[in-house]
Design a protein around this motif. Structure first.
Motif, mmCIF file in Angstrom:
data_model
loop_
_atom_site.group_PDB
_atom_site.id
_atom_site.type_symbol
_atom_site.label_atom_id
_atom_site.label_comp_id
_atom_site.label_asym_id
_atom_site.label_seq_id
_atom_site.Cartn_x
_atom_site.Cartn_y
_atom_site.Cartn_z
ATOM 1 N N TYR A 14 33.036 15.656 -4.380
ATOM 2 C CA TYR A 14 34.114 15.885 -5.339
ATOM 3 C C TYR A 14 33.588 16.547 -6.614
ATOM 4 C CZ TYR A 14 38.128 15.150 -8.324
ATOM 5 O OH TYR A 14 39.178 15.364 -9.190
ATOM 6 N N GLN A 15 32.494 16.011 -7.147
ATOM 7 C CA GLN A 15 31.912 16.549 -8.374
ATOM 8 C C GLN A 15 31.472 18.001 -8.191
ATOM 9 O OE1 GLN A 15 30.933 14.977 -11.652
ATOM 10 N NE2 GLN A 15 32.764 13.873 -11.031
ATOM 11 N N GLY A 16 30.820 18.283 -7.065
ATOM 12 C CA GLY A 16 30.377 19.653 -6.796
ATOM 13 C C GLY A 16 31.540 20.620 -6.698
ATOM 14 N N ALA A 17 32.599 20.197 -6.018
ATOM 15 C CA ALA A 17 33.786 21.051 -5.893
ATOM 16 C C ALA A 17 34.456 21.251 -7.248
ATOM 17 C CB ALA A 17 34.757 20.441 -4.887
ATOM 18 N N ALA A 18 34.495 20.201 -8.055
ATOM 19 C CA ALA A 18 35.088 20.316 -9.391
ATOM 20 C C ALA A 18 34.279 21.273 -10.264
ATOM 21 C CB ALA A 18 35.181 18.932 -10.045
ATOM 22 N N MET A 19 32.951 21.187 -10.177
ATOM 23 C CA MET A 19 32.089 22.101 -10.944
ATOM 24 C C MET A 19 32.302 23.553 -10.494
ATOM 25 S SD MET A 19 30.139 20.635 -13.281
ATOM 26 C CE MET A 19 28.617 21.551 -13.460
ATOM 27 N N GLY A 20 32.349 23.755 -9.186
ATOM 28 C CA GLY A 20 32.564 25.106 -8.668
ATOM 29 C C GLY A 20 33.906 25.664 -9.095
ATOM 30 N N SER A 21 34.933 24.852 -9.001
ATOM 31 C CA SER A 21 36.274 25.276 -9.393
ATOM 32 C C SER A 21 36.332 25.636 -10.869
ATOM 33 C CB SER A 21 37.259 24.147 -9.079
ATOM 34 O OG SER A 21 38.532 24.448 -9.570
ATOM 35 N N GLU A 22 35.753 24.778 -11.689
ATOM 36 C CA GLU A 22 35.756 25.026 -13.137
ATOM 37 C C GLU A 22 34.925 26.264 -13.490
ATOM 38 O OE1 GLU A 22 36.755 24.286 -17.198
ATOM 39 O OE2 GLU A 22 37.663 23.805 -15.271
ATOM 40 N N SER A 23 33.817 26.458 -12.804
ATOM 41 C CA SER A 23 32.986 27.655 -13.037
ATOM 42 C C SER A 23 33.783 28.926 -12.773
ATOM 43 C CB SER A 23 31.759 27.632 -12.133
ATOM 44 O OG SER A 23 30.934 26.555 -12.441
ATOM 45 N N ILE A 24 34.495 28.925 -11.669
ATOM 46 C CA ILE A 24 35.289 30.114 -11.332
ATOM 47 C C ILE A 24 36.410 30.310 -12.347
ATOM 48 C CG2 ILE A 24 36.865 31.097 -9.623
ATOM 49 C CD1 ILE A 24 35.005 29.857 -7.473
ATOM 50 N N ARG A 25 37.043 29.222 -12.749
ATOM 51 C CA ARG A 25 38.106 29.328 -13.756
ATOM 52 C C ARG A 25 37.586 29.983 -15.032
ATOM 53 N NH1 ARG A 25 40.111 27.278 -18.098
ATOM 54 N NH2 ARG A 25 38.551 25.655 -18.408
ATOM 55 N N LEU A 26 36.359 29.643 -15.403
ATOM 56 C CA LEU A 26 35.758 30.219 -16.604
ATOM 57 C C LEU A 26 35.324 31.670 -16.403
ATOM 58 C CD1 LEU A 26 33.604 27.146 -17.697
ATOM 59 C CD2 LEU A 26 35.663 28.015 -18.853
ATOM 60 N N LEU A 27 34.936 32.018 -15.176
ATOM 61 C CA LEU A 27 34.450 33.373 -14.906
ATOM 62 C C LEU A 27 35.566 34.392 -14.672
ATOM 63 C CD1 LEU A 27 31.345 33.029 -12.546
ATOM 64 C CD2 LEU A 27 31.401 33.792 -14.919
#
Length: 162
Positions: A14-27
């Motif tokens: 869950y944490q890894g997916a949340a980090m990936g999702s947030e990274s893309i949102r920022l990029l």
């Protein structure tokens, strides 16, 4: 895998997916290449789906997923802003995403190994073994699927490297 290990694995997914999702949102606001944007949007949806599946498994175990802390969100924001301040080229952004996916693979593989996953290489995809594992332990199956998805994402993003 015992109950607490299963919860810990699902929390990590869950944490890894949340980090990936947030990274893309920022990029995404920094992305100019339409093909790359489309690939990132696909990857973003994969992260959301993975997080949702991990959350559902956690709920079945009577647990709730741990959201990203404000500290982690702030560190992620600072990292993305710092790494893109002077360079927003598609190749650079793709490299950042590939590095993040690699980090996810390493983390999940380590968690699987520390919990005594029976495979020598937990990320190998073999249909029969995967189906059997899924019936036995959905958390392990989701972790392996997530690792394979990250590998596929890396392969898809390599075309943007220069």
């Amino acid at each position: 895998m015992e109950f607490s290990n299963e919860c810990a694995l699902l929390q990590e997914i869950y944490q890894g997916a949340a980090m990936g999702s947030e990274s893309i949102r920022l990029l995404l606001p920094k992305v100019k290449n339409a093909g790359f944007r489309s690939d990132l949007q696909t990857q973003h949806q994969q992260y959301l789906d993975t997080a949702s599946r991990a959350e559902e498994e956690l709920k079945q175990l009577g647990q709730c997923p741990r959201e990203l802390t404000r500290d982690r969100q702030a560190m992620l924001w600072l990292g993305v802003q710092g790494k893109t301040l002077l360079n927003q080229e598609t190749s650079h952004l793709a490299r950042m995403m590939i590095e993040g996916s690699n980090m996810g693979i390493v983390t999940l593989t380590g968690v699987l190994n520390s919990y005594g996953d029976s495979r020598d290489n937990p990320a190998q995809s073999q249909t029969e073994a995967q189906l059997a594992d899924q019936a036995k332990n959905p958390a392990v199956a989701l972790a392996r699927e997530t690792i394979q998805t990250e590998r596929d994402n890396i392969d898809r993003l390599k075309v943007y490297l220069q």
